[in-house]
Structures are given as structure tokens and as C-alpha cells.
Design a protein around this motif. Structure first.
Motif, short mmCIF file in Angstrom:
data_model
loop_
_atom_site.label_atom_id
_atom_site.label_comp_id
_atom_site.label_asym_id
_atom_site.label_seq_id
_atom_site.Cartn_x
_atom_site.Cartn_y
_atom_site.Cartn_z
N VAL A 282 -11.14 10.13 10.33
CA VAL A 282 -9.93 9.47 9.84
C VAL A 282 -8.78 10.47 9.97
O VAL A 282 -8.83 11.56 9.41
N ILE A 283 -7.76 10.08 10.74
CA ILE A 283 -6.60 10.94 10.99
C ILE A 283 -5.42 10.35 10.26
O ILE A 283 -4.99 9.23 10.55
N GLY A 284 -4.89 11.06 9.28
CA GLY A 284 -3.80 10.52 8.47
C GLY A 284 -2.53 11.35 8.58
O GLY A 284 -2.54 12.56 8.44
N PHE A 285 -1.41 10.67 8.82
CA PHE A 285 -0.10 11.31 8.88
C PHE A 285 0.74 10.81 7.71
O PHE A 285 0.79 9.60 7.45
N SER A 286 1.41 11.72 7.01
CA SER A 286 2.25 11.33 5.88
C SER A 286 3.68 11.81 6.12
O SER A 286 3.91 12.95 6.52
N TYR A 287 4.64 10.89 5.84
CA TYR A 287 6.05 11.17 6.06
C TYR A 287 6.88 10.61 4.91
O TYR A 287 6.48 9.63 4.27
N PRO A 288 8.08 11.18 4.67
CA PRO A 288 8.95 10.56 3.67
C PRO A 288 9.37 9.18 4.16
O PRO A 288 9.56 8.97 5.37
N ALA A 289 9.51 8.24 3.25
CA ALA A 289 9.87 6.88 3.64
C ALA A 289 11.22 6.82 4.34
O ALA A 289 11.50 5.90 5.11
N SER A 290 12.07 7.83 4.10
CA SER A 290 13.41 7.85 4.68
C SER A 290 13.45 8.34 6.12
O SER A 290 14.47 8.21 6.80
N LEU A 291 12.35 8.91 6.62
CA LEU A 291 12.35 9.47 7.97
C LEU A 291 12.44 8.35 9.01
O LEU A 291 11.72 7.36 8.93
N ALA A 292 13.31 8.51 9.99
CA ALA A 292 13.50 7.51 11.03
C ALA A 292 12.21 7.28 11.80
O ALA A 292 11.47 8.23 12.08
N ALA A 293 11.93 6.02 12.13
CA ALA A 293 10.69 5.68 12.83
C ALA A 293 10.57 6.43 14.16
O ALA A 293 9.48 6.86 14.53
N LYS A 294 11.68 6.61 14.86
CA LYS A 294 11.64 7.31 16.15
C LYS A 294 11.16 8.74 15.99
O LYS A 294 10.32 9.22 16.76
N LYS A 295 11.67 9.43 14.97
CA LYS A 295 11.27 10.82 14.73
C LYS A 295 9.83 10.88 14.26
O LYS A 295 9.06 11.75 14.69
N ARG A 296 9.45 9.97 13.39
CA ARG A 296 8.07 9.92 12.88
C ARG A 296 7.08 9.72 14.03
O ARG A 296 6.08 10.43 14.14
N ASP A 297 7.37 8.75 14.89
CA ASP A 297 6.47 8.47 16.00
C ASP A 297 6.42 9.63 17.00
O ASP A 297 5.38 9.91 17.59
N GLU A 298 7.54 10.30 17.16
CA GLU A 298 7.59 11.46 18.07
C GLU A 298 6.60 12.53 17.62
O GLU A 298 5.86 13.10 18.43
N ILE A 299 6.55 12.79 16.33
CA ILE A 299 5.63 13.80 15.79
C ILE A 299 4.18 13.32 15.92
O ILE A 299 3.31 14.04 16.41
N THR A 300 3.94 12.09 15.46
CA THR A 300 2.58 11.54 15.50
C THR A 300 2.05 11.52 16.92
O THR A 300 0.92 11.94 17.19
N HIS A 301 2.86 11.02 17.84
CA HIS A 301 2.40 10.88 19.23
C HIS A 301 2.11 12.24 19.87
O HIS A 301 1.17 12.36 20.66
N SER A 302 2.93 13.25 19.56
CA SER A 302 2.69 14.57 20.16
C SER A 302 1.35 15.14 19.72
O SER A 302 0.65 15.79 20.51
N ILE A 303 0.96 14.89 18.48
CA ILE A 303 -0.33 15.37 17.98
C ILE A 303 -1.47 14.57 18.61
O ILE A 303 -2.47 15.13 19.08
N LEU A 304 -1.32 13.24 18.66
CA LEU A 304 -2.37 12.41 19.25
C LEU A 304 -2.51 12.66 20.76
O LEU A 304 -3.60 12.57 21.31
N ALA A 305 -1.40 13.01 21.42
CA ALA A 305 -1.47 13.31 22.86
C ALA A 305 -2.28 14.57 23.13
O ALA A 305 -2.86 14.73 24.21
N SER A 306 -2.35 15.45 22.14
CA SER A 306 -3.10 16.71 22.30
C SER A 306 -4.56 16.56 21.88
O SER A 306 -5.35 17.49 22.07
N TRP A 307 -4.92 15.41 21.32
CA TRP A 307 -6.24 15.23 20.72
C TRP A 307 -7.35 15.22 21.76
O TRP A 307 -7.26 14.53 22.78
N LYS A 308 -8.43 15.98 21.49
CA LYS A 308 -9.61 16.01 22.36
C LYS A 308 -10.86 15.95 21.51
O LYS A 308 -11.01 16.71 20.55
N TRP A 309 -11.76 15.03 21.87
CA TRP A 309 -13.07 14.99 21.21
C TRP A 309 -13.97 16.05 21.83
O TRP A 309 -14.00 16.21 23.04
N THR A 310 -14.68 16.78 21.02
CA THR A 310 -15.56 17.83 21.52
C THR A 310 -17.04 17.50 21.33
O THR A 310 -17.91 18.27 21.72
N ALA A 311 -17.32 16.37 20.69
CA ALA A 311 -18.71 15.93 20.50
C ALA A 311 -18.72 14.43 20.36
O ALA A 311 -17.70 13.81 20.07
#
Length: 219
Positions: free
Chosen positions: A190-219
Motif C-alpha cells: 500500500v503506497i500512500g501520499f499525503s498532501y495539504p488540502a490546499s495544494l494545487a492538484a497539478k503540483k500534487r500529481d507532479e510529485i506523486t507521478h515522479s515517485i511512481l515513475a521511479s517505482w521498481k518491483w524487486t520481488a
């Protein structure tokens, strides 16, 4: 400086699944994490899903863009990177919730909330993504002011249930963007991202997507 202190929100995976805990952090203070709960989000800009078989849940293939270039974090069966302005603090998160496998957040939460990611990893007995998604929906609904069950997405080739909602927390509510994956052996991530409700959706998604783009399963 900002002090944040995460508070866990236990998530019971019903039926054949076992327990997972989701943690986020936020709030005002000095230098370490402050009260808030739970953790996960991806854009719905998706292409047609790959052909699915009965054993492979349908999901959308999302272009997450460029991967994060910050600290490398290794979990039980995966690895990922976070933004350069973030730091890993898995040890600190585990002091408050032993079920956390890895965690990281902003080095300095200038807006009064430290954007963060927390990952829980468990081994369950049986179960599938349909059951996991239903259970997560039920449990998070009890903690959220509003909750959306969004299109499933592929994260490094594995289908993930996707939930997003505004969570009840003190001193302020926050946005939870969460992805839940179960593999053929019953291992749940379970991968959970937490942000202030005031943060713009574009900025929030930019952060989330950059982390998920780097994600690699090792097993």
C-alpha cells in the motif's frame, strides 16, 4: 521550522487479508513529523489498458513522466526515489507505527504541512485485487470526509487499486492519495501520499507521478 509527527490509521483488510497500516504526516511545529494519518494518487490521463486475462486485473497504463531524482529508498520487495527536497525517515515512522515498511517526507514543510509518502508491506493469505479494493474502500470511508475509488493503474506492470479522499485529521484535514497492490502470492503493498488540502492538484500529481515513475518491483 516545521515539526511533524505522524499518527497511524490502522486499516483492517477484511476476509482472507491481514492487517495493514497507512501513515501520513502534517501540521505545524519544529523539525520532526506532526499529527495526521494514513497515506496514496495518479492522474486519470491514461491510455487504453493492456489486454487482461482472468488472472490479470484490468488497469490503465499511465505515463507518469520523469522519475524523481532524489534519495533512493529500498523496501521489502520494491525500490523507489523521492524528490531532491525530501528525506527518508523510515526509522522515525516505525517508532509510531511498526507496520510501516518505508517512509519519506519533505525536508522543510514551509506551508505548514510536510508532503509525504508511506509504504506498508504485508503478506496475506490469498485474496485478490477486487477484495482488496472493496476492503480499502470500506475502511477509508470511515476516516474520510469524501472518498473516490478511481480507475486502477499499472505501477511498474502491476495493477493497483486507487483511492483519493480528504481525510479527517487535526488540526486540519489533508488529502490522501493511495495505491494498493496485491501480487499472485498474496503480498500486499500500500503506497500512500499525503498532501495539504490546499495544494494545487497539478503540483500534487507532479510529485506523486515522479515517485511512481521511479517505482521498481524487486520481488
Amino acid at each position: 521550522m516545521i515539526r511533524t509527527r505522524p499518527r497511524s490509521a490502522a486499516l483492517a483488510l477484511l476476509g482472507v487479508l491481514t492487517l495493514a497500516s497507512l501513515t501520513g504526516c502534517g501540521g505545524d511545529g519544529d523539525d520532526k513529523p506532526k499529527d495526521a494519518e494514513a497515506t496514496s494518487s495518479a492522474s486519470t490521463e491514461a491510455s487504453a489498458s493492456p489486454s487482461a486475462t482472468p488472472s490479470e486485473p484490468e488497469a490503465q497504463s499511465v505515463d507518469f513522466g520523469k522519475p524523481a531524482k532524489g534519495p533512493k529508498i529500498k523496501g521489502t520487495a520494491y525500490r523507489y526515489r523521492v524528490p531532491k527536497t525530501w528525506v527518508e525517515d523510515t526509522a522515525g515512522a516505525r517508532e509510531l507505527d511498526a507496520d510501516i515498511d518505508t517512509a519519506a517526507w519533505e525536508r522543510d514543510g514551509r506551508d505548514g504541512f510536510r508532503n509525504n509518502v508511506a509504504v506498508t508491506y504485508i503478506v496475506a493469505s490469498g485474496g485478490d485485487l477486487d477484495g482488496l479494493e472493496e476492503s480499502v474502500t470500506e475502511q477509508l470511508s470511515e476516516q474520510a470526509k469524501s472518498l473516490e475509488t478511481l480507475e486502477r493503474v499499472f505501477i511498474d506492470g502491476r495493477a493497483a487499486a486507487h483511492h483519493r479522499g480528504t481525510m479527517k485529521a487535526e488540526p486540519t484535514a489533508y488529502l490522501l492519495d493511495q495505491y494498493s497492490v496485491i501480487d499472485e502470492d498474496g503480498k500486499v503493498t500500500v503506497i500512500g501520499f499525503s498532501y495539504p488540502a490546499s495544494l494545487a492538484a497539478k503540483k500534487r500529481d507532479e510529485i506523486t507521478h515522479s515517485i511512481l515513475a521511479s517505482w521498481k518491483w524487486t520481488a
